[in-house]
Write an enzyme that holds these catalytic residues in place. Sequence first.
Site, PDB file in Angstrom:
ATOM      1  CE  LYS A   7      -3.229   2.399   3.097  1.00 13.28           C
ATOM      2  NZ  LYS A   7      -4.301   2.242   4.075  1.00 13.28           N
TER       3      LYS A   7
HETATM    4  C1  R5P Z   1      -2.083   4.160   8.387  1.00 14.84           C
HETATM    5  O1  R5P Z   1      -1.178   4.218   7.630  1.00 14.84           O
HETATM    6  C2  R5P Z   1      -3.207   3.275   8.285  1.00 14.84           C
HETATM    7  O2  R5P Z   1      -3.079   2.252   7.402  1.00 14.84           O
HETATM    8  C3  R5P Z   1      -4.447   4.048   8.250  1.00 14.84           C
HETATM    9  O3  R5P Z   1      -5.059   3.857   9.465  1.00 14.84           O
HETATM   10  C4  R5P Z   1      -5.403   3.922   7.139  1.00 14.84           C
HETATM   11  O4  R5P Z   1      -5.335   2.729   6.467  1.00 14.84           O
HETATM   12  C5  R5P Z   1      -5.303   5.096   6.237  1.00 14.84           C
HETATM   13  O5  R5P Z   1      -6.381   5.219   5.378  1.00 14.84           O
HETATM   14  P1  R5P Z   1      -6.737   6.628   4.751  1.00 14.84           P
HETATM   15  O6  R5P Z   1      -5.461   7.420   4.682  1.00 14.84           O
HETATM   16  O7  R5P Z   1      -7.274   6.331   3.397  1.00 14.84           O
HETATM   17  O8  R5P Z   1      -7.742   7.286   5.631  1.00 14.84           O
END
Ligand code: R5P
Length: 296
Positions: free
Chosen positions: A203
């Site tokens: 990711k």
């Molecule tokens: C941090 O890096 C985590 O993975 C997050 O909690 C989350 O997955 C981030 O998702 P978004 O930036 O799309 O809100």
Amino acid sequence: MADTDGIKEAKMFYTDIPQKTEGFFLKGSNSLDWGMKNRLARIFNPVSGRTVMLAIDHGYFQGPTTGLERVDINILPLVPYADTLMLTRGILRSVIPPSTSQSIVLRVSGGTSILKELSNEDIAVNIEESIRLNVCAMAVQVFIGGEHEKESIINMTRMVDIGTRYGIPTLAVTAVGKDMARDAQYFRLACRICAELGAHYIKTYYVDDDFETVTASCPVPIVMAGGKKIPELDALTMAYNAIQRGAAGVDMGRNIFQSEAPVAMIKAVRAVVHDNETPKKAFELYDTLKAEGNRY
Ligand code: R5P
């Protein structure tokens, strides 16, 4: 005594038809074992080759984030439209119905909060728990260039080793610290290190300049991180660009659940990811669904 009366002689051997050996649809994943592939095929749709992951794991380091105060009320209505949920075991057990058919990516690194140095993580869930919870992958934060870079990389390689023993893939989440440059050069470095050290998919954030070099130089699938809330059209444009430039899906949180109309937004994201819908068309879909009351 064995019931052997009436057994027909086997004769459907099709000796003229060679058995087909199917290749696996995901980049760099062909040499994985059956269980790994099967789990990845529950995260990534085998038809489009892509995934819409809904990230709701924010609470593991920042508590009740806006939009996640009540997962039962605000998030459960979105679940049917996600291919995969990315969350913690706490929310999974306490709120998500076990009848849910969406695949689960379990957050397994942790141990820090926004009050302290975030890169100082450890593995916070053991492998038996991931097996018990029937998860399709385990997510570990990797802080390349961060204060605890080495420990976070080793967290990831430990999970790759243990997960491989049981057929559970590891998702490396490339974390950007406050001072780190968010450019293609950094993400090429971070993604490639994670892939070289065994992550099954990664990711990472989208960048306008040269994102295709990030996906091209990473030998395993990349899913685009959502990041902080931006206007819906911009978020759909970002997702579209990431997909068209080589991402195999998205892992979005705030840009979905903090939207004015979260159900409409996740449906619009799906159109971009699985149907190659343009941002303009996807935004029109969002607007129409929102007008029809597709908030929750
Ligand atoms: C941090 O890096 C985590 O993975 C997050 O909690 C989350 O997955 C981030 O998702 P978004 O930036 O799309 O809100």
